[in-house]
Write a protein that holds these residues in place. Sequence first.
Motif, PDB file in Angstrom:
ATOM      1  N   ALA A 230     -30.198  54.411  27.799  1.00 18.73           N
ATOM      2  CA  ALA A 230     -30.712  53.637  27.022  1.00 18.73           C
ATOM      3  C   ALA A 230     -31.408  54.761  25.705  1.00 18.73           C
ATOM      4  CB  ALA A 230     -31.928  52.907  27.486  1.00 18.73           C
ATOM      5  N   THR A 231     -31.843  55.729  26.132  1.00 18.16           N
ATOM      6  CA  THR A 231     -32.364  56.472  25.036  1.00 18.16           C
ATOM      7  C   THR A 231     -31.141  57.272  24.311  1.00 18.16           C
ATOM      8  OG1 THR A 231     -34.097  56.871  26.643  1.00 18.16           O
ATOM      9  CG2 THR A 231     -33.874  58.453  24.725  1.00 18.16           C
ATOM     10  N   THR A 232     -30.325  57.788  24.906  1.00 15.87           N
ATOM     11  CA  THR A 232     -29.196  58.160  24.259  1.00 15.87           C
ATOM     12  C   THR A 232     -28.532  57.353  23.305  1.00 15.87           C
ATOM     13  OG1 THR A 232     -28.638  59.737  26.202  1.00 15.87           O
ATOM     14  CG2 THR A 232     -26.930  59.424  24.600  1.00 15.87           C
ATOM     15  N   GLU A 252     -34.168  45.324  24.184  1.00 20.40           N
ATOM     16  CA  GLU A 252     -33.122  45.074  25.129  1.00 20.40           C
ATOM     17  C   GLU A 252     -32.904  46.589  25.784  1.00 20.40           C
ATOM     18  OE1 GLU A 252     -28.312  44.193  25.811  1.00 20.40           O
ATOM     19  OE2 GLU A 252     -29.661  43.476  24.141  1.00 20.40           O
ATOM     20  N   LEU A 253     -33.187  47.912  25.198  1.00 18.99           N
ATOM     21  CA  LEU A 253     -33.036  49.082  25.429  1.00 18.99           C
ATOM     22  C   LEU A 253     -34.339  49.604  26.196  1.00 18.99           C
ATOM     23  CD1 LEU A 253     -31.586  50.942  22.265  1.00 18.99           C
ATOM     24  CD2 LEU A 253     -30.471  50.422  24.524  1.00 18.99           C
ATOM     25  N   PHE A 254     -35.299  49.187  25.859  1.00 21.21           N
ATOM     26  CA  PHE A 254     -36.726  49.361  26.406  1.00 21.21           C
ATOM     27  C   PHE A 254     -37.641  48.261  26.384  1.00 21.21           C
ATOM     28  CE2 PHE A 254     -35.249  52.972  23.521  1.00 21.21           C
ATOM     29  CZ  PHE A 254     -35.017  53.846  24.406  1.00 21.21           C
ATOM     30  N   PRO A 255     -37.645  47.389  27.498  1.00 25.01           N
ATOM     31  CA  PRO A 255     -38.719  46.407  27.825  1.00 25.01           C
ATOM     32  C   PRO A 255     -40.041  46.383  27.706  1.00 25.01           C
ATOM     33  CG  PRO A 255     -36.580  46.535  29.380  1.00 25.01           C
ATOM     34  CD  PRO A 255     -36.938  47.599  28.776  1.00 25.01           C
ATOM     35  N   SER A 256     -40.518  47.817  27.703  1.00 22.15           N
ATOM     36  CA  SER A 256     -41.771  48.075  27.463  1.00 22.15           C
ATOM     37  C   SER A 256     -41.948  49.233  26.725  1.00 22.15           C
ATOM     38  CB  SER A 256     -42.446  48.149  29.048  1.00 22.15           C
ATOM     39  OG  SER A 256     -42.162  49.448  29.521  1.00 22.15           O
ATOM     40  N   LEU A 259     -42.085  52.252  29.061  1.00 24.31           N
ATOM     41  CA  LEU A 259     -40.805  52.916  29.407  1.00 24.31           C
ATOM     42  C   LEU A 259     -40.055  53.682  28.145  1.00 24.31           C
ATOM     43  CD1 LEU A 259     -38.341  52.842  31.128  1.00 24.31           C
ATOM     44  CD2 LEU A 259     -37.532  50.813  30.335  1.00 24.31           C
ATOM     45  N   ALA A 260     -40.482  53.053  26.862  1.00 28.33           N
ATOM     46  CA  ALA A 260     -39.835  53.710  25.918  1.00 28.33           C
ATOM     47  C   ALA A 260     -40.483  55.168  25.694  1.00 28.33           C
ATOM     48  CB  ALA A 260     -40.112  53.003  24.727  1.00 28.33           C
ATOM     49  N   ARG A 261     -41.775  55.324  25.889  1.00 26.86           N
ATOM     50  CA  ARG A 261     -42.598  56.543  25.764  1.00 26.86           C
ATOM     51  C   ARG A 261     -42.096  57.483  26.778  1.00 26.86           C
ATOM     52  NH1 ARG A 261     -47.004  54.529  26.342  1.00 26.86           N
ATOM     53  NH2 ARG A 261     -47.410  53.743  24.225  1.00 26.86           N
ATOM     54  N   VAL A 262     -42.057  57.222  27.904  1.00 27.23           N
ATOM     55  CA  VAL A 262     -41.617  58.032  29.099  1.00 27.23           C
ATOM     56  C   VAL A 262     -40.065  58.430  28.548  1.00 27.23           C
ATOM     57  CG1 VAL A 262     -40.988  58.289  31.439  1.00 27.23           C
ATOM     58  CG2 VAL A 262     -42.955  57.118  30.632  1.00 27.23           C
ATOM     59  N   THR A 276     -31.180  63.265  19.912  1.00 25.69           N
ATOM     60  CA  THR A 276     -32.380  63.117  19.966  1.00 25.69           C
ATOM     61  C   THR A 276     -32.719  62.470  18.346  1.00 25.69           C
ATOM     62  OG1 THR A 276     -33.261  65.155  18.985  1.00 25.69           O
ATOM     63  CG2 THR A 276     -33.235  64.843  21.482  1.00 25.69           C
ATOM     64  N   ASP A 277     -31.847  62.151  17.801  1.00 28.76           N
ATOM     65  CA  ASP A 277     -31.993  61.638  16.376  1.00 28.76           C
ATOM     66  C   ASP A 277     -33.159  60.365  16.264  1.00 28.76           C
ATOM     67  OD1 ASP A 277     -29.289  62.749  16.823  1.00 28.76           O
ATOM     68  OD2 ASP A 277     -29.083  62.659  14.576  1.00 28.76           O
ATOM     69  N   GLY A 278     -34.155  60.473  15.582  1.00 26.54           N
ATOM     70  CA  GLY A 278     -34.836  59.384  15.488  1.00 26.54           C
ATOM     71  C   GLY A 278     -35.976  59.259  16.461  1.00 26.54           C
ATOM     72  N   ILE A 279     -35.725  60.040  17.573  1.00 28.49           N
ATOM     73  CA  ILE A 279     -36.536  59.591  18.873  1.00 28.49           C
ATOM     74  C   ILE A 279     -38.159  60.151  18.643  1.00 28.49           C
ATOM     75  CG2 ILE A 279     -37.010  60.395  21.250  1.00 28.49           C
ATOM     76  CD1 ILE A 279     -34.002  60.315  21.560  1.00 28.49           C
ATOM     77  N   ARG A 280     -38.279  61.473  17.855  1.00 28.11           N
ATOM     78  CA  ARG A 280     -39.615  61.861  17.556  1.00 28.11           C
ATOM     79  C   ARG A 280     -40.664  60.865  16.802  1.00 28.11           C
ATOM     80  NH1 ARG A 280     -43.529  64.191  19.710  1.00 28.11           N
ATOM     81  NH2 ARG A 280     -41.815  65.982  20.263  1.00 28.11           N
ATOM     82  N   GLU A 281     -39.724  60.311  15.802  1.00 27.91           N
ATOM     83  CA  GLU A 281     -40.456  59.417  14.896  1.00 27.91           C
ATOM     84  C   GLU A 281     -40.645  57.897  15.692  1.00 27.91           C
ATOM     85  OE1 GLU A 281     -37.962  62.226  12.476  1.00 27.91           O
ATOM     86  OE2 GLU A 281     -37.664  60.752  14.396  1.00 27.91           O
ATOM     87  N   ALA A 282     -39.969  57.564  16.654  1.00 22.74           N
ATOM     88  CA  ALA A 282     -39.923  56.417  17.231  1.00 22.74           C
ATOM     89  C   ALA A 282     -41.092  56.528  18.021  1.00 22.74           C
ATOM     90  CB  ALA A 282     -38.730  55.848  18.197  1.00 22.74           C
ATOM     91  N   LEU A 283     -41.269  57.657  18.564  1.00 19.79           N
ATOM     92  CA  LEU A 283     -42.417  58.054  19.896  1.00 19.79           C
ATOM     93  C   LEU A 283     -43.724  58.002  19.087  1.00 19.79           C
ATOM     94  CD1 LEU A 283     -43.162  58.868  22.390  1.00 19.79           C
ATOM     95  CD2 LEU A 283     -42.879  61.283  21.877  1.00 19.79           C
TER      96      LEU A 283
END
Length: 294
Positions: A230-232, A252-256, A259-262, A276-283
């Motif tokens: 999901a993260t990839t 759909e990728l992260f129901p909670s 889960l997204a944070r972890v 990791t594109d956009g992951i830091r910003e989303a976190l």
Amino acid sequence: MLKNILVLLISCGLFGTALMPWENSILRRENQAGLLPEETLAGGDALNQQMAMISLGGLRSLVAAFLSLEAFESFRQGDWHGVERRYKQIVTLAPHTAFYWDTGAWHLAYNAASSFLRDDHDHLPMSEKRRLYREYIDKGKNFLRKGAATNPDDWLVQSRLGNILSDTKRYPDFQQAADAYARAKELGAPSIVSRQQFYSLARIPGKAKEAWELGKELYKNPDNRLPSMATTLFALQNRLNIPEKDRIPFRELFPSDKLARVSFINQLSNGLGYPTDGIREALDALPPAPEKKK
């Protein structure tokens, strides 16, 4: 017991002598196919030993099993040259047994290679340790490449080749790994191999589109809905600037949020080279984690 063994060996020798003309033709064919170890051609003694092995006929699988016990003893003693020699002999006797190719490559690329970085080789300078580490990784890879060439229709050997080629601690080649996984998939490998192909493609420059399309298809199966996938997929969608209507929805990728944070933290810190594109910003955009009750 000793008497019985001697009788068996004598019987094998007589039987092998009778079959020698037929076995010689097998030896020639295996040499042409590149199945025989290189040292077989190095001198008369080695060639005589190989001829004795070939003359065993129907007992070749049994002798291969005994040699695997000797290889294990060499492994216990840290005799890596002995391990390599034995496994070359083993796969000459049983070239279509995937287990031997897999185990031999594992001993070389993992057990042997790693041993040179441990304390039991403190007498070697670090430069030599690293050279031997790389050398035995290459030996393991080449051993499996030969196994894959010898068994082009065996998905297990192909998938094991993909595993060793995608190992980030063993000088990975993600393109070759993806190709090996694709071949294994064609041969009927289980779904985990398709996920491994996805993870390899995701780490190849210029293959983000191909990886995303494969991952999107795999994600339709609930069995493939793992946090790492999901993260990839989330990162690939950001890299490719996929339109919102074509993306897999965030929830759909992260129901909670938890889960997204972890998942985001793991992706940023695992050192496996996943996008990791956009992951830091989303976190950073996620609500703060609730404080633990004291």
